[in-house]
Design an enzyme around this catalytic site. Structure first.
Site, PDB file in Angstrom:
ATOM      1  N   ARG A  65       0.781  -1.239   0.000  1.00 46.93           N
ATOM      2  CA  ARG A  65       0.000   0.000   0.000  1.00 46.93           C
ATOM      3  C   ARG A  65       0.813   1.291   0.000  1.00 46.93           C
ATOM      4  O   ARG A  65       0.239   2.365   0.016  1.00 46.93           O
ATOM      5  CB  ARG A  65      -1.009   0.035   1.154  1.00 46.93           C
ATOM      6  CG  ARG A  65      -2.007  -1.076   1.081  1.00 46.93           C
ATOM      7  CD  ARG A  65      -3.186  -0.907   1.974  1.00 46.93           C
ATOM      8  NE  ARG A  65      -2.880  -0.367   3.283  1.00 46.93           N
ATOM      9  CZ  ARG A  65      -3.803   0.032   4.137  1.00 46.93           C
ATOM     10  NH1 ARG A  65      -5.065  -0.052   3.828  1.00 46.93           N
ATOM     11  NH2 ARG A  65      -3.462   0.503   5.305  1.00 46.93           N
ATOM     12  N   ASP A  66       2.139   1.227  -0.002  1.00 49.47           N
ATOM     13  CA  ASP A  66       2.938   2.447  -0.100  1.00 49.47           C
ATOM     14  C   ASP A  66       4.206   2.184  -0.898  1.00 49.47           C
ATOM     15  O   ASP A  66       5.294   2.631  -0.531  1.00 49.47           O
ATOM     16  CB  ASP A  66       3.269   3.004   1.285  1.00 49.47           C
ATOM     17  CG  ASP A  66       3.780   4.452   1.236  1.00 49.47           C
ATOM     18  OD1 ASP A  66       3.467   5.172   0.256  1.00 49.47           O
ATOM     19  OD2 ASP A  66       4.493   4.866   2.164  1.00 49.47           O
ATOM     20  N   LEU A  67       4.048   1.463  -1.998  1.00 53.43           N
ATOM     21  CA  LEU A  67       5.196   1.163  -2.838  1.00 53.43           C
ATOM     22  C   LEU A  67       5.620   2.417  -3.592  1.00 53.43           C
ATOM     23  O   LEU A  67       4.799   3.057  -4.256  1.00 53.43           O
ATOM     24  CB  LEU A  67       4.838   0.043  -3.831  1.00 53.43           C
ATOM     25  CG  LEU A  67       6.019  -0.608  -4.525  1.00 53.43           C
ATOM     26  CD1 LEU A  67       6.889  -1.368  -3.521  1.00 53.43           C
ATOM     27  CD2 LEU A  67       5.537  -1.544  -5.620  1.00 53.43           C
ATOM     28  N   ASN A 114      10.916   3.344  -0.945  1.00 50.04           N
ATOM     29  CA  ASN A 114      10.753   2.070  -0.251  1.00 50.04           C
ATOM     30  C   ASN A 114      11.346   0.891  -1.010  1.00 50.04           C
ATOM     31  O   ASN A 114      11.065  -0.261  -0.687  1.00 50.04           O
ATOM     32  CB  ASN A 114       9.272   1.820   0.053  1.00 50.04           C
ATOM     33  CG  ASN A 114       8.743   2.768   1.102  1.00 50.04           C
ATOM     34  OD1 ASN A 114       9.501   3.322   1.883  1.00 50.04           O
ATOM     35  ND2 ASN A 114       7.446   2.978   1.105  1.00 50.04           N
TER      36      ASN A 114
END
Length: 169
Positions: A71-73, A77
């Site tokens: 959900r936060d690629l 990251n």
């Protein structure tokens, strides 16, 4: 930690201190964030971009098989390290599963549900931007597509000064 894949950072230990602070002990990585590489090079050649995308997809596939949605690629990251088993090659490590979430639904399917906006808007899928629909593994695949576009084009597909305008794009 349950994923155990070479393209995902390894969590070695976790716990809570006597004062109640939570902690994680992770493997030490030496290399650079993909965001730093993009800043340094602007864009990557096709072979490098595809290699990064393929390794990221392998790691995501392992996470998705365990029912975990990142959900936060984003490039911040993804971390690039030298490949320990092959001199001259590199390995992608997916970091920061901090907003990853499991949600068990009927039929034993694992999906994430969100009622709030979580993630980095430039890389978020349309359903994640809406904050009202179920967010599943396809949202991570969308984010990976945005990253691949940026690696090849030297910029994300949607750019705006305003947060609201970016979300509507």
């Amino acid at each position: 930690n349950a994923i155990r894949h070479p393209n995902i950072i390894e969590v070695l230990d976790s716990g809570t201190t006597p004062r109640g602070a939570s902690y994680l002990v992770m493997e030490l990585l030496e290399g650079e964030a993909l965001s730093a590489r993009i800043k340094r090079l602007s864009r990557l050649d096709e072979k490098s971009a595809i290699e990064i995308a393929m390794q990221t997809a392998l790691g995501l596939g392992a996470a998705h098989a365990k029912g975990i949605i990142h959900r936060d690629l984003k490039p911040d990251n993804l971390f690039i390290i030298p490949e320990p088993t092959d001199v001259g090659r590199e390995r992608v490590k997916i970091l920061a599963f901090g907003i990853a979430k499991l949600h068990k639904l009927a039929g034993d399917s694992l999906k994430t549900r969100t009622g709030t906006l979580m993630g980095t808007p430039i890389y978020m899928s349309p359903e994640q931007c809406l904050g009202t629909r179920e967010v599943d593994h396809r949202s991570d695949v969308y984010s990976l597509g945005v990253i691949l576009f940026e690696l090849l084009a030297g910029r994300p597909p949607f750019v705006s000064e305003g947060f609201g305008e970016l979300l509507s794009m």
